[in-house]
Design an enzyme around this catalytic site. Structure first.
Site, PDB file in Angstrom:
ATOM      1  N   GLU A  92       0.863  -1.197   0.000  1.00 43.07           N
ATOM      2  CA  GLU A  92       0.000   0.000   0.000  1.00 43.07           C
ATOM      3  C   GLU A  92       0.888   1.231   0.000  1.00 43.07           C
ATOM      4  O   GLU A  92       1.030   1.929   1.003  1.00 43.07           O
ATOM      5  CB  GLU A  92      -0.937   0.009   1.218  1.00 43.07           C
ATOM      6  CG  GLU A  92      -1.979   1.127   1.158  1.00 43.07           C
ATOM      7  CD  GLU A  92      -2.556   1.499   2.523  1.00 43.07           C
ATOM      8  OE1 GLU A  92      -3.248   0.661   3.116  1.00 43.07           O
ATOM      9  OE2 GLU A  92      -2.293   2.635   2.991  1.00 43.07           O
ATOM     10  N   ASP A 120       2.905   1.777   3.764  1.00 45.06           N
ATOM     11  CA  ASP A 120       2.170   3.040   3.666  1.00 45.06           C
ATOM     12  C   ASP A 120       3.142   4.205   3.476  1.00 45.06           C
ATOM     13  O   ASP A 120       2.939   5.310   3.983  1.00 45.06           O
ATOM     14  CB  ASP A 120       1.288   3.261   4.895  1.00 45.06           C
ATOM     15  CG  ASP A 120       0.102   4.173   4.618  1.00 45.06           C
ATOM     16  OD1 ASP A 120       0.056   4.776   3.523  1.00 45.06           O
ATOM     17  OD2 ASP A 120      -0.762   4.299   5.496  1.00 45.06           O
TER      18      ASP A 120
END
Lengths: 366, 366
Positions: free
Chosen positions: A39, A326
């Site tokens: 991600e 992230d």
């Protein structure tokens, strides 16, 4: 997307030395797993420009509260803009230093979802072209999730087809609600239909709650990863889960970040309530928990907690969990260390670090 | 309060045999722990009448969507009204059969919070008088949490004092928001001040999201324990946690049901975000996780999952977890069996079943 260390107190962004690490060696003596981070955010000049143009309005959407803070070029503590746009320099250097082989890139939240349908469709198409080119230029270092504009579901489905069949991207990204509407609603079904037919996963990433639900998140900077993101995205996932729409798209694969946005924690309660209190006449083929395990996978983004990791492996199975950083919102060293030191077997670590991502995103094994 | 088996499909309410069990014996051969269930709902004729009167309006608040469904006397599958009003018959019989020694009673959600300040204050006072009388009439079988009207914080504080010092009740219950407002807001601080000064815990129980946040919960019966309850009450708890108000009331003890309404799952992420992104100039004395462990305790109501139980014990410590059934909304046998068979030591089971409740609610040890 975590509300990054770009503002406020101590920086939590990665501190890196100048030395380039040899990517073939194990960093820090840890076994050298293939590490695919699932991600990882990037941006395009077109997204930056379009968001900046909208940002000159008085629109006080929570997404803009956050966006203005993160990308304000007058803020000396905000390197985020550069980090989002960079795919050639610092990003690769940090990956190399930490033994991260690959980023699965996706256009940063809120993607194209704040624009009118034509603008959004065009921005998504340009971003997907750029993403395919980035992947081509860095063999083995990047995979990518395609953007689309839910504002126009029919054109979205066409772009999804192009992204997979022409651009060879690995799935799709959507940032929760679009204009306060959720993907379980029939108007959006062309998107689910396309994802299922293309056998490519749809990552539902957070954005801030929509304007009409924003009020209680305007205090204490709660709009993003303190609570707004998980509130908004968990709601979205539960709507899909209990709407019955998964009976219609049984092979749809949805990916949730942030350890499943809270949904795995409540599966027992959702099952119990659904059994006792579902809408008259509705009966899904599977329980919510069964449907979650069939149709959803989750990533560890933004939650570097071994206790949560053990929990989700127990209730979802290790096959349904993928590692993520992230980047650039979350400090990469901590996320790598979190999984390096996870209290699981090396076999499970192989699945978490890369095996599940290879299967779900159809990334070539090396 | 779980969205009970009162409607919809298969009943999940307790099936009981006619035989009275000997309460001194171990039910089912399980060690006979003292069992104190800590989130058990009751009602009063006055609450029922007042809610029924409001219910004749066109007000479509989610709490009324739920209340009308649960208490509709025309619904033959709805014994909930009788079960809420009963403290002398079936409730005690089920407790006896399952080896449950005590219910900590609280006025069922949404309590008095849908009424104007005068009506609410009066209803709370009457309910507290009734509760004290119920406890007096059944020595050792009941404890009770006092209601108050947050609509009038000053009078609420007075009623809280009366409830503890005159009526000898064991703490307080509030059902999340009041008119869409949350207890971190300074207007409500007299309530925290009173709870802290009286050294009595405040149970923040769910109600449905307020009218202006209700929209996405109107589909698929999501207003209550599918997602509305945890969304609303988790939000409330996080507001309190990151507002800094706990620095002002360091000895305040707040109890959350339903395994902490999702907050324990996200403590790592909340800490990270708070550290990186807290409001300019704000710095709490403790991290959110430290404050949660100091100021909050949770109960197991409505979440009979051993995986969740293990998780919360690991991250909060066993001292911060109490057993609950959520009678009559949740099937009592399953909740007892859940804790009877919990994968923890007998010492920990003593804490979960009664020791922590005795300490937190100041219930006399037998």
């Amino acid at each position: 997307l975590a509300a990054a260390g770009a503002l406020g107190g101590a920086s939590v962004l990665p501190e890196t030395s100048a030395a380039e690490a040899d990517r073939t060696r194990s960093p820090g003596g840890v076994r050298n797993f293939r590490r695919i981070a699932t991600e990882e955010a990037f941006s395009t000049p077109e997204q930056m420009d379009a968001m900046a143009a909208l940002g000159h309005s008085v629109w006080n959407s929570l997404d803009f509260v956050l966006w203005r803070a993160l990308t304000d070029s007058k803020n000396p503590h905000s390197p985020l803009r550069d980090r989002l746009l960079d795919v050639d320099h610092e990003r690769l250097r940090i990956m190399d230093e930490l033994g991260v082989d690959m980023h699965v890139l996706s256009l940063t939240s809120p993607g194209v979802q704040m624009f009118d349908p034509d603008t959004a469709t065009s921005l998504a198409s340009v971003a997907n072209d750029r993403l395919a080119e980035i992947i081509r230029q860095h063999p083995g270092r990047y995979a990518g999730l395609a953007s689309f504009a839910p504002q126009d579901p029919e054109r979205a489905a066409k772009e999804m087809d192009r992204a997979v069949n022409t651009l060879k991207l690995n799935g799709f990204i959507v940032n929760s609600h679009t204009g306060g509407e959720y993907l379980d609603e029939p108007k959006f079904w062309p998107i689910f239909e396309a994802a299922e037919a293309l056998d490519a996963p749809l990552y539902i990433h957070p954005r801030c709650p929509p304007d009409d639900l924003a009020r209680p998140f305007r205090d204490y900077r709660m709009e993003s990863s303190t609570w707004g993101f998980q509130s908004e995205t968990g709601l979205h996932a539960v709507r899909i889960l209990v709407s019955g729409v998964l009976d219609r798209f049984p092979k749809l694969k949805i990916v949730l970040g942030h350890m499943g946005e809270g949904v795995p924690y409540f599966l027992w309660r959702i099952d119990y309530t659904y059994n006792a209190f579902r809408p008259a006449g509705q009966r899904m083929k599977l329980t919510p928990t069964e449907a979650f395990k069939r149709n959803f996978a989750i990533t560890t983004s933004g939650v570097n907690s071994h206790a949560v990791l053990k929990y989700v492996i127990e209730v979802l199975g290790v096959e349904n969990v993928m590692w993520a950083i992230d980047y650039p919102y979350q400090a990469a060293p901590g996320s790598v260390e979190f999984m390096n030191t996870a209290p699981v077997s090396d076999d499970d670590k192989e699945k978490l670090f890369h095996g599940n991502a290879e299967r779900i995103f159809k990334i070539a094994t090396t």
